[in-house]
Design a protein around this motif. Structure first.
Motif, PDB file in Angstrom:
ATOM      1  N   LEU A  69       0.930  -1.522   0.101  1.00  0.00           N
ATOM      2  CA  LEU A  69       0.060  -0.133   0.112  1.00  0.00           C
ATOM      3  C   LEU A  69       0.685   0.955   0.196  1.00  0.00           C
ATOM      4  CD1 LEU A  69      -3.020  -1.397   2.634  1.00  0.00           C
ATOM      5  CD2 LEU A  69      -2.971  -1.454  -0.120  1.00  0.00           C
ATOM      6  N   PRO A  70       1.834   1.463   0.361  1.00  0.00           N
ATOM      7  CA  PRO A  70       2.702   2.011   0.584  1.00  0.00           C
ATOM      8  C   PRO A  70       3.275   2.532  -0.958  1.00  0.00           C
ATOM      9  CG  PRO A  70       3.339   1.461   2.098  1.00  0.00           C
ATOM     10  CD  PRO A  70       2.765   0.276   2.096  1.00  0.00           C
ATOM     11  N   PHE A  71       3.941   1.856  -2.142  1.00  0.00           N
ATOM     12  CA  PHE A  71       4.006   2.181  -3.323  1.00  0.00           C
ATOM     13  C   PHE A  71       3.335   2.499  -3.834  1.00  0.00           C
ATOM     14  CE2 PHE A  71       4.936   0.309  -7.287  1.00  0.00           C
ATOM     15  CZ  PHE A  71       5.961   1.267  -7.511  1.00  0.00           C
ATOM     16  N   ILE A  72       1.764   2.024  -3.304  1.00  0.00           N
ATOM     17  CA  ILE A  72       0.631   2.122  -4.111  1.00  0.00           C
ATOM     18  C   ILE A  72       0.624   3.955  -3.777  1.00  0.00           C
ATOM     19  CG2 ILE A  72      -2.065   1.583  -4.830  1.00  0.00           C
ATOM     20  CD1 ILE A  72      -1.517  -0.729  -4.166  1.00  0.00           C
ATOM     21  N   ASP A  73       0.357   3.792  -2.443  1.00  0.00           N
ATOM     22  CA  ASP A  73       0.298   5.854  -1.831  1.00  0.00           C
ATOM     23  C   ASP A  73       0.705   6.510  -2.927  1.00  0.00           C
ATOM     24  OD1 ASP A  73      -1.364   7.487  -0.352  1.00  0.00           O
ATOM     25  OD2 ASP A  73       0.949   7.333   0.460  1.00  0.00           O
ATOM     26  N   LEU A  74       1.885   6.061  -3.279  1.00  0.00           N
ATOM     27  CA  LEU A  74       3.104   7.064  -3.724  1.00  0.00           C
ATOM     28  C   LEU A  74       2.769   7.256  -5.485  1.00  0.00           C
ATOM     29  CD1 LEU A  74       6.437   6.149  -1.764  1.00  0.00           C
ATOM     30  CD2 LEU A  74       5.067   8.654  -2.307  1.00  0.00           C
ATOM     31  N   GLY A  75       1.544   6.299  -5.698  1.00  0.00           N
ATOM     32  CA  GLY A  75       1.471   6.149  -7.632  1.00  0.00           C
ATOM     33  C   GLY A  75       2.590   5.127  -8.143  1.00  0.00           C
ATOM     34  N   GLY A  76       2.939   4.332  -7.861  1.00  0.00           N
ATOM     35  CA  GLY A  76       3.517   3.393  -7.788  1.00  0.00           C
ATOM     36  C   GLY A  76       2.051   2.346  -7.881  1.00  0.00           C
ATOM     37  N   LYS A  77       2.159   1.462  -9.592  1.00  0.00           N
ATOM     38  CA  LYS A  77       0.985   0.431 -10.256  1.00  0.00           C
ATOM     39  C   LYS A  77       2.298  -0.892 -10.417  1.00  0.00           C
ATOM     40  CE  LYS A  77      -0.816   3.647 -12.984  1.00  0.00           C
ATOM     41  NZ  LYS A  77      -2.412   3.583 -11.985  1.00  0.00           N
ATOM     42  N   PRO A  78       2.193  -1.149  -8.983  1.00  0.00           N
ATOM     43  CA  PRO A  78       3.132  -2.847  -9.005  1.00  0.00           C
ATOM     44  C   PRO A  78       2.568  -4.069 -10.007  1.00  0.00           C
ATOM     45  CG  PRO A  78       1.778  -2.441  -7.400  1.00  0.00           C
ATOM     46  CD  PRO A  78       1.670  -1.285  -7.846  1.00  0.00           C
ATOM     47  N   VAL A  79       2.839  -5.174 -10.380  1.00  0.00           N
ATOM     48  CA  VAL A  79       2.493  -5.477 -11.583  1.00  0.00           C
ATOM     49  C   VAL A  79       1.814  -6.704 -10.999  1.00  0.00           C
ATOM     50  CG1 VAL A  79       3.349  -5.163 -13.538  1.00  0.00           C
ATOM     51  CG2 VAL A  79       4.533  -6.717 -11.681  1.00  0.00           C
ATOM     52  N   GLY A  80       2.438  -7.200  -8.950  1.00  0.00           N
ATOM     53  CA  GLY A  80       2.082  -8.141  -8.163  1.00  0.00           C
ATOM     54  C   GLY A  80       2.581  -8.327  -6.920  1.00  0.00           C
ATOM     55  N   VAL A  81       1.120  -8.504  -6.465  1.00  0.00           N
ATOM     56  CA  VAL A  81       0.694  -7.480  -4.591  1.00  0.00           C
ATOM     57  C   VAL A  81       0.992  -9.166  -3.757  1.00  0.00           C
ATOM     58  CG1 VAL A  81       0.513  -5.364  -5.396  1.00  0.00           C
ATOM     59  CG2 VAL A  81      -1.527  -7.542  -5.192  1.00  0.00           C
TER      60      VAL A  81
END
Length: 328
Positions: A69-81
């Protein structure tokens, strides 16, 4: 088929009070899945697993554990979680929830993380935060799939945000969020400076893990931000001692909260007390507290304290709540 148990923690408070087990599974060997990506332009970042060479511009990032969630909060778009709890998803802004749901789930919440499934995503970077004891068990296996940047659970949330932003190449959003954080903190301090200086506060809470008939004094999580960044006079554990939040207190001790000028407690996004805290509010002892009867018990919304986005929501809630305080 082989499996390795590891520990996964949620938010800072959940990390203190709860833990669930993840199992990393894989069939066959742990061969290098990075291919010719080793020849791509790289840069170095420092983490708890040393100085790591990572792609200069990573495009296929997988997040594991507390980095989701911190990465997504920073605008990141992970391919896997890895899977997060429903309670965490429920308070996410819709855009972030959509981003999370678009990623491939490579492990269940308290279930398994499949290394073969992870490798099939062909990540060029893996971001990980879980217990340090588990790094020795799985770190090399993760590193065999892609460059892996690891942080332990003791990493403070601001430091983690800085590190994730640098590794994941999302520093622009981090800069915006940090500026907004500074602005909101300054506004609260300026607007309510006299109240902050002249008022004793206590933050109380109760989780769905709490034993029946118990509550706790919160000195970690969002109350840390209120105390350390805003300057509220909030109780905290003595240096070297376990956080006060680790100790469950019986309802019979609710009356001892009467020595504080203001009581803060957890509410959901709509304003009512969170479901686990409702039993506290139904006791006659709670209703008889001077702070409660005089309108000086403040409900605060804290989605989490693991990144700037939810912390900014908490600061907004604190700002609104302080504005309602009647004079002493």
């Amino acid at each position: 088929m082989s499996s390795t148990p590891i520990t996964r923690r949620g938010t800072a408070l959940a990390a203190a009070l709860l833990s669930t087990s993840l199992v990393l599974t894989a069939c066959g060997g742990d061969g290098d899945a990075t291919g010719d990506k080793a020849d791509a332009e790289t840069r170095s970042v420092k983490a708890e697993n040393g100085t790591v060479k990572i792609p200069a511009d990573p495009r296929r990032i997988v997040t594991i554990g507390n980095t989701n969630l911190p990465f997504i909060d920073l605008g990141g778009k992970p391919v896997g979680v890895t899977e997060v709890s429903n309670s965490e998803l429920d308070v996410l802004p819709q855009e972030q929830k959509t981003t999370y749901e678009a990623a491939e789930v490579i492990g269940s919440n308290g279930g398994e993380v499949d290394l073969e499934k992870l490798a099939a995503l062909k990540p060029d970077l893996i971001l990980v935060q879980f217990h340090s004891n588990d790094w020795g068990k799985v770190g090399k296996r993760l590193e065999s799939i892609a460059p892996t940047v690891y942080w332990g659970l003791d990493t403070e949330w601001k430091a983690l945000a800085d590190a994730i932003a640098k590794a994941g190449n999302v520093t622009d959003e981090l800069g915006r969020q940090k500026a907004e954080f500074k602005e909101k903190v300054g506004k609260i301090q300026e607007t309510y400076g006299k109240t902050i200086a002249d008022t004793s506060f206590v933050d109380v809470s109760r989780g769905d893990w709490s034993d029946p008939g118990t509550f706790y004094i919160a000195d970690i999580g969002c109350s840390e931000i209120a105390r350390d960044d805003i300057g509220l006079d909030l109780p905290e554990a003595a240096e070297g001692k376990d956080p006060l939040a680790y100790e469950s207190l019986p309802f019979e001790q609710i009356g001892e909260l009467s020595k504080y000028d203001v009581i803060t407690y957890p509410v959901d996004a709509e304003g009512p007390p969170t479901e686990p805290f409702v039993p506290v509010t139904k006791t006659n002892t709670w209703k008889a507290l001077p702070a409660v009867s005089s309108g000086r018990a403040l409900g605060l919304f804290c989605p989490s304290n693991n990144s700037y986005g939810p912390v900014l929501q908490y600061l907004d809630s604190l700002d609104r709540a302080l504005a309602t305080l009647p004079p002493k």
